[in-house]
Design a protein around this motif. Sequence first.
Motif, short mmCIF file in Angstrom:
data_model
loop_
_atom_site.label_atom_id
_atom_site.label_comp_id
_atom_site.label_asym_id
_atom_site.label_seq_id
_atom_site.Cartn_x
_atom_site.Cartn_y
_atom_site.Cartn_z
N GLY A 184 -2.61 9.81 -5.15
CA GLY A 184 -3.55 9.29 -4.17
C GLY A 184 -2.99 8.01 -3.57
N VAL A 185 -3.79 7.37 -2.73
CA VAL A 185 -3.39 6.09 -2.14
C VAL A 185 -3.49 5.00 -3.20
CG1 VAL A 185 -3.96 4.37 -0.38
CG2 VAL A 185 -4.12 6.81 0.16
N ALA A 245 -1.52 5.75 -10.94
CA ALA A 245 -0.09 6.01 -11.04
C ALA A 245 0.15 6.71 -12.37
CB ALA A 245 0.72 4.72 -10.96
N ALA A 246 1.28 7.38 -12.48
CA ALA A 246 1.59 8.11 -13.71
C ALA A 246 3.08 8.03 -14.00
CB ALA A 246 1.15 9.57 -13.60
N GLN A 299 0.87 -1.17 0.00
CA GLN A 299 0.00 0.00 0.00
C GLN A 299 0.92 1.22 0.00
OE1 GLN A 299 -3.35 -0.80 0.36
NE2 GLN A 299 -4.28 1.22 0.34
N LEU A 300 0.73 2.10 -0.95
CA LEU A 300 1.58 3.27 -1.10
C LEU A 300 0.76 4.55 -0.95
CD1 LEU A 300 3.68 2.14 -4.21
CD2 LEU A 300 4.27 1.90 -1.79
N GLY A 301 1.39 5.57 -0.42
CA GLY A 301 0.73 6.86 -0.27
C GLY A 301 0.89 7.72 -1.51
N HIS A 302 0.29 8.89 -1.47
CA HIS A 302 0.35 9.82 -2.59
C HIS A 302 1.78 10.29 -2.83
CE1 HIS A 302 -0.79 13.08 -5.28
NE2 HIS A 302 -0.01 13.87 -4.57
N GLY A 303 2.17 10.32 -4.10
CA GLY A 303 3.46 10.87 -4.48
C GLY A 303 4.65 9.96 -4.25
N GLN A 304 4.43 8.69 -3.98
CA GLN A 304 5.55 7.78 -3.78
C GLN A 304 6.07 7.29 -5.14
OE1 GLN A 304 3.88 5.48 0.09
NE2 GLN A 304 5.98 4.98 -0.50
N VAL A 305 7.37 7.21 -5.24
CA VAL A 305 8.01 6.77 -6.49
C VAL A 305 8.12 5.25 -6.48
CG1 VAL A 305 10.08 6.90 -7.90
CG2 VAL A 305 9.28 8.94 -6.71
#
Length: 245
Positions: free
Chosen positions: A107-108, A67-68, A42-48
């Motif tokens: 986002g999450v 993701a982008a 589970q990753l938070g907003h803005g994690q690479v």
Amino acid sequence: MAQNMVSERHPKTFRFLKGRMRSALSEAEKDILENLIGDVQQLGHGQVILSRGEMAQQSTILIEGFAARVISRNGSRHIVSLHVPGDFVDLHGYALRRIDHDLVTFGVAKVGYMAHSDLDAILAREPKLSRMLWFASLLDAAIHREWILKLETLSADGCLSHLIAEVLARLQAVGITQQESFAFPFTQAELADACGTTPIHMNRVVRKLREEGILEISRGQVAVLDKARLHETGAFDPAYLYHDL
């Protein structure tokens, strides 16, 4: 009930190519793909997820969230593609070994990882599954071409309309919408990065499209108010998404 059974059997991969060629996979092939996914995070907003130039040892499937692909140059950030649940966001890293952009969550998000060493063995003995993974990479390329055309030919309101129309179509294909609305945790500055404009101008564009009764973006939610006009404003033709296969 059937959908719940599928998601329980393949909770990490049941959206892979959903709405496209997933039906061509046998249950055994779906099981193989599911079992390829090891760790889930589970990753938070803005994690690479993976950085530009970093050697790729695994590929990542997006299970939940967005993701982008992001390129930062000369102090400016450019969002050059967007991913929805079911997408492998860095499958091209398997062949290229490293990528030329950052992969960032918005986002999450929940992601799963597939080791390239495991993928080597599967591709050697599962030709149809190999073709499906190749298809997923070719689909990425088709979407990239459409984004280039969008930026070359459309105004900022056209670009945003095209982006929202595309995301709506992709989310509907994998069953993540509420009629014509969906959660979309992108700020106006981030939308500007995806549409090749400034945050100030994007604010004007969002207001204009709301006043024209086309769409509304507010507090992490998008509501499409007039889908036909949205498609017209964004010159949106969904053929490049290959939802008819």
